[in-house]
Design a protein around this motif. Structure first.
Motif, PDB file in Angstrom:
ATOM      1  N   ALA A   1     -81.965  46.246  31.139  1.00 29.84           N
ATOM      2  CA  ALA A   1     -82.717  44.998  31.290  1.00 29.84           C
ATOM      3  C   ALA A   1     -81.826  43.790  31.494  1.00 29.84           C
ATOM      4  O   ALA A   1     -82.230  42.820  32.138  1.00 29.84           O
ATOM      5  N   GLY A   2     -80.617  43.816  30.935  1.00 28.47           N
ATOM      6  CA  GLY A   2     -79.738  42.659  31.039  1.00 28.47           C
ATOM      7  C   GLY A   2     -78.730  42.647  29.909  1.00 28.47           C
ATOM      8  O   GLY A   2     -78.572  43.649  29.189  1.00 28.47           O
ATOM      9  N   PHE A   3     -78.071  41.516  29.738  1.00 31.31           N
ATOM     10  CA  PHE A   3     -77.002  41.390  28.749  1.00 31.31           C
ATOM     11  C   PHE A   3     -77.207  40.168  27.862  1.00 31.31           C
ATOM     12  O   PHE A   3     -77.882  39.210  28.242  1.00 31.31           O
ATOM     13  N   HIS A   4     -76.601  40.226  26.715  1.00 35.32           N
ATOM     14  CA  HIS A   4     -76.498  39.085  25.815  1.00 35.32           C
ATOM     15  C   HIS A   4     -75.768  37.950  26.542  1.00 35.32           C
ATOM     16  O   HIS A   4     -75.022  38.188  27.494  1.00 35.32           O
ATOM     17  N   ALA A   5     -75.941  36.738  26.053  1.00 34.61           N
ATOM     18  CA  ALA A   5     -75.279  35.595  26.679  1.00 34.61           C
ATOM     19  C   ALA A   5     -73.764  35.721  26.672  1.00 34.61           C
ATOM     20  O   ALA A   5     -73.080  35.131  27.521  1.00 34.61           O
ATOM     21  N   ASN A   6     -73.217  36.548  25.748  1.00 37.63           N
ATOM     22  CA  ASN A   6     -71.763  36.734  25.724  1.00 37.63           C
ATOM     23  C   ASN A   6     -71.266  37.667  26.820  1.00 37.63           C
ATOM     24  O   ASN A   6     -70.060  37.831  27.016  1.00 37.63           O
ATOM     25  N   GLY A   7     -72.204  38.319  27.547  1.00 37.34           N
ATOM     26  CA  GLY A   7     -71.834  39.191  28.655  1.00 37.34           C
ATOM     27  C   GLY A   7     -71.323  40.550  28.263  1.00 37.34           C
ATOM     28  O   GLY A   7     -71.004  41.371  29.128  1.00 37.34           O
ATOM     29  N   ARG A   8     -71.272  40.857  26.958  1.00 39.88           N
ATOM     30  CA  ARG A   8     -70.665  42.104  26.509  1.00 39.88           C
ATOM     31  C   ARG A   8     -71.679  43.115  25.977  1.00 39.88           C
ATOM     32  O   ARG A   8     -71.362  44.300  25.881  1.00 39.88           O
ATOM     33  N   TRP A   9     -72.857  42.680  25.579  1.00 33.61           N
ATOM     34  CA  TRP A   9     -73.801  43.564  24.901  1.00 33.61           C
ATOM     35  C   TRP A   9     -75.036  43.799  25.761  1.00 33.61           C
ATOM     36  O   TRP A   9     -75.818  42.876  26.005  1.00 33.61           O
ATOM     37  N   PRO A  10     -75.245  45.031  26.238  1.00 30.98           N
ATOM     38  CA  PRO A  10     -76.434  45.319  27.048  1.00 30.98           C
ATOM     39  C   PRO A  10     -77.693  45.416  26.186  1.00 30.98           C
ATOM     40  O   PRO A  10     -77.641  45.618  24.975  1.00 30.98           O
ATOM     41  N   ALA A  11     -78.828  45.308  26.841  1.00 25.52           N
ATOM     42  CA  ALA A  11     -80.135  45.509  26.210  1.00 25.52           C
ATOM     43  C   ALA A  11     -81.026  46.272  27.179  1.00 25.52           C
ATOM     44  O   ALA A  11     -80.808  46.249  28.392  1.00 25.52           O
ATOM     45  N   GLY A  12     -82.039  46.932  26.627  1.00 25.39           N
ATOM     46  CA  GLY A  12     -82.932  47.719  27.459  1.00 25.39           C
ATOM     47  C   GLY A  12     -84.382  47.309  27.297  1.00 25.39           C
ATOM     48  O   GLY A  12     -84.783  46.711  26.302  1.00 25.39           O
ATOM     49  N   LEU A  13     -85.172  47.626  28.307  1.00 27.00           N
ATOM     50  CA  LEU A  13     -86.621  47.488  28.262  1.00 27.00           C
ATOM     51  C   LEU A  13     -87.207  48.874  28.058  1.00 27.00           C
ATOM     52  O   LEU A  13     -86.824  49.821  28.750  1.00 27.00           O
ATOM     53  N   GLN A  14     -88.124  48.995  27.122  1.00 31.04           N
ATOM     54  CA  GLN A  14     -88.758  50.283  26.833  1.00 31.04           C
ATOM     55  C   GLN A  14     -90.102  50.369  27.541  1.00 31.04           C
ATOM     56  O   GLN A  14     -90.947  49.483  27.393  1.00 31.04           O
ATOM     57  N   LEU A  15     -90.279  51.417  28.319  1.00 31.35           N
ATOM     58  CA  LEU A  15     -91.536  51.677  29.004  1.00 31.35           C
ATOM     59  C   LEU A  15     -92.126  52.973  28.474  1.00 31.35           C
ATOM     60  O   LEU A  15     -91.431  53.987  28.371  1.00 31.35           O
ATOM     61  N   ILE A  16     -93.408  52.947  28.136  1.00 31.16           N
ATOM     62  CA  ILE A  16     -94.097  54.103  27.569  1.00 31.16           C
ATOM     63  C   ILE A  16     -95.282  54.447  28.463  1.00 31.16           C
ATOM     64  O   ILE A  16     -96.069  53.569  28.834  1.00 31.16           O
ATOM     65  N   ALA A  17     -95.412  55.722  28.801  1.00 30.05           N
ATOM     66  CA  ALA A  17     -96.546  56.199  29.593  1.00 30.05           C
ATOM     67  C   ALA A  17     -97.415  57.103  28.724  1.00 30.05           C
ATOM     68  O   ALA A  17     -97.029  57.490  27.618  1.00 30.05           O
ATOM     69  N   LYS A  18     -98.590  57.440  29.224  1.00 29.50           N
ATOM     70  CA  LYS A  18     -99.481  58.273  28.432  1.00 29.50           C
ATOM     71  C   LYS A  18     -98.873  59.665  28.238  1.00 29.50           C
ATOM     72  O   LYS A  18     -98.029  60.103  29.033  1.00 29.50           O
ATOM     73  N   PRO A  19     -99.261  60.379  27.186  1.00 27.84           N
ATOM     74  CA  PRO A  19     -98.696  61.700  26.927  1.00 27.84           C
ATOM     75  C   PRO A  19     -98.773  62.615  28.140  1.00 27.84           C
ATOM     76  O   PRO A  19     -99.795  62.679  28.827  1.00 27.84           O
ATOM     77  N   GLN A  20     -97.646  63.264  28.395  1.00 32.11           N
ATOM     78  CA  GLN A  20     -97.434  64.226  29.486  1.00 32.11           C
ATOM     79  C   GLN A  20     -97.332  63.576  30.863  1.00 32.11           C
ATOM     80  O   GLN A  20     -97.247  64.280  31.876  1.00 32.11           O
TER      81      GLN A  20
END
Length: 487
Positions: free
Chosen positions: A439-458
């Protein structure tokens, strides 16, 4: 004849490109193994991502055998000749299955796990195991047996977990593709902190065996991690499929989970943005902003993003989660407590789980199961309105590597060692597939972050198509590489 010079640095290739080059005979399996061993020997002493590495001569001999098979026109599959390290929670013959515990330092399994056996059958060469927290508990990869695995982007902070060694190996190009397992975000959290993809498959998609229990213990699952969605999908295709020894595994047979990177997939896609669940989830500053920036990319491609309430009592759900987790984790710890001196050698968080679980009654467990059932029904209602649900993968940025776990988040005290990972329980409790996408990084440019996407079962295939379409929008983000650790 090798054309290695045309390919450049072999360890920079994605797994699919590497597999294509091997099968086209543009590079030999020995050359691939040699390139990875050189990088592992150079960087792994500081990364501590791969443990119990096999001897070079053994691995090179196996690579020669794979080359000989190709000479005869025989390929074992997509992973033919590709180095692989299996997470140290999944049994692989010839390697101790330690779970990061000194009690299991010499525990040699008699058989491969279903996942490992399938990956071997597809041609991979197991070079070692990837590091994890003791017993896979907590999203911070450290243990008394092997030590800590630092973050791929900043060695001063945590890699996450429990598939932390796998995530760091991928981000630092020690492996072309990796496996892991996920109970409470263990494929998603470290992927988010490594700027890669991690997929928790639907419950039963990847059969979990051997296991002491196959009927109740369904919260944990194995699955893939990768630097591209194509690699993620291809590895899932190998791992997935019914196995009669896991009677609740999905009886659809192995599927082709390949997903074309088509941005048109996002037009009209309905995304429910759950955010921090109306303030229920303690969230460090900046994480919601990064997630919303990722959602803006979806919206720009034609998706419909709608802020949405979970519509379920989140505290009631957390209490039910604690019951399930204590019951399942406690049973795993109980199996080891009969060993001499075991209690003194097991980390306190694991003992806490066992002690809490030891007093649970069947009635309490059934009440928690009823809550889970009601939550599952609520999730299905949401999926009648939306294609995917979205929320941050993690509630904190990577924290100091010497810290056991975050005791406070955004000024709020965490009442358990894993409360700061609460954002991961919704996919798990619903048996639904959940993916962490960069998803992007912290303002310090060193720490990544993610976006979690969930779909229906199966709906794993549909979720992968969405992730592949999103991947086509973030080329600049994915082109970033972590610095190699200093000598």
């Amino acid at each position: 004849m090798s054309r290695l010079g045309d390919l450049g640095d072999l360890t920079a290739l994605d797994a699919d490109a590497l597999s294509t080059a091997i099968h086209a005979r543009r590079v030999s399996c020995r050359e691939v193994m040699g390139a990875y061993l050189e990088r592992i020997h150079r960087l792994n002493p500081r990364l501590n991502a791969i443990v119990n590495l096999a001897p070079d001569e053994v691995l090179l001999r196996q690579a020669d055998e794979r080359d000989a098979e190709l000479e005869q026109g025989r390929s074992r599959g997509w992973l033919h000749g590709i180095p692989q390290a299996i997470k140290d929670a999944s049994p692989v013959t010839g390697f101790p299955n330690t779970l990061g515990s000194p009690l299991l330092a010499d525990a040699l399994p008699a058989r491969d796990s279903v996942m490992a056996a399938r990956m071997k059958a597809a041609g991979c060469i197991v070079v070692g195991k990837t590091n994890l927290p003791e017993f896979g508990l907590g999203s911070h990869t450290f243990n008394e047996l092997f030590g800590a695995t630092p973050n791929a982007w900043d060695p001063a902070v945590s890699a996450g977990g429990s598939s932390g060694g796998a995530a760091v190996s991928l981000a630092q190009r020690l492996l072309p593709v990796a496996d892991g397992s996920d109970f409470m975000g263990s494929l998603r959290n470290p992927a988010a902190w490594a700027n890669i993809f991690g997929l928790r498959p639907s419950q039963g998609r990847v059969p979990y065996w051997p296991a002491a229990d196959t009927w109740v213990s369904q919260l944990g699952t194995e699955g893939p991690m990768a630097r591209t969605v194509k690699d993620l999908a291809k590895l899932l295709s190998i791992q997935a499929g019914h196995d009669p020894r896991a009677p609740l595994s999905i009886a659809e047979g192995p599927q082709d989970f390949q997903a074309a990177a088509d941005p048109a997939t996002l037009r009209g896609l309905r995304i429910a943005w759950l955010g921090d669940l109306g303030g229920h989830l303690a969230m460090e500053p900046g994480l919601l902003d990064v997630a919303e920036a990722a959602l803006a990319r979806f919206a720009a491609a034609g998706a419909q993003v709608e802020p949405t309430a979970l519509g379920f009592d989140a505290e009631r759900l957390w209490d039910a989660w604690l019951v399930w987790r204590r019951a399942l984790v406690g049973a795993r710890i109980r199996a080891l407590l009969g060993r001499p001196g075991a209690r003194e050698r097991i980390k306190p968080e694991a003992l806490w789980e066992y002690d809490q679980g030891a007093t649970l009654s069947f009635t309490e467990f059934m009440r928690a199961s009823e809550v889970r059932t009601a939550f599952h029904a609520r999730m299905l209602e949401l999926f009648e309105r939306f294609d995917v649900l979205a929320l941050p993968v993690t509630q904190v940025w990577p924290f100091p590597i010497g810290q056991r776990w975050p005791t406070h988040v955004a000024g709020r005290e965490m009442d358990t060692y894993h409360r700061w990972m609460e954002s991961t329980i919704y996919a798990t409790f619903a048996g639904a597939p959940g993916i962490s996408v960069p998803a992007g990084f912290h303002a310090n440019g060193r720490w990544p972050a993610g976006l979690q996407l969930i779909a229906k079962p199966q709906a794993d295939a549909a979720l992968l198509r969405v992730a592949a379409a999103y991947e086509s929008l973030i080329g600049g983000l994915l082109s970033l590489r972590p610095p190699e650790p200093a000598g």
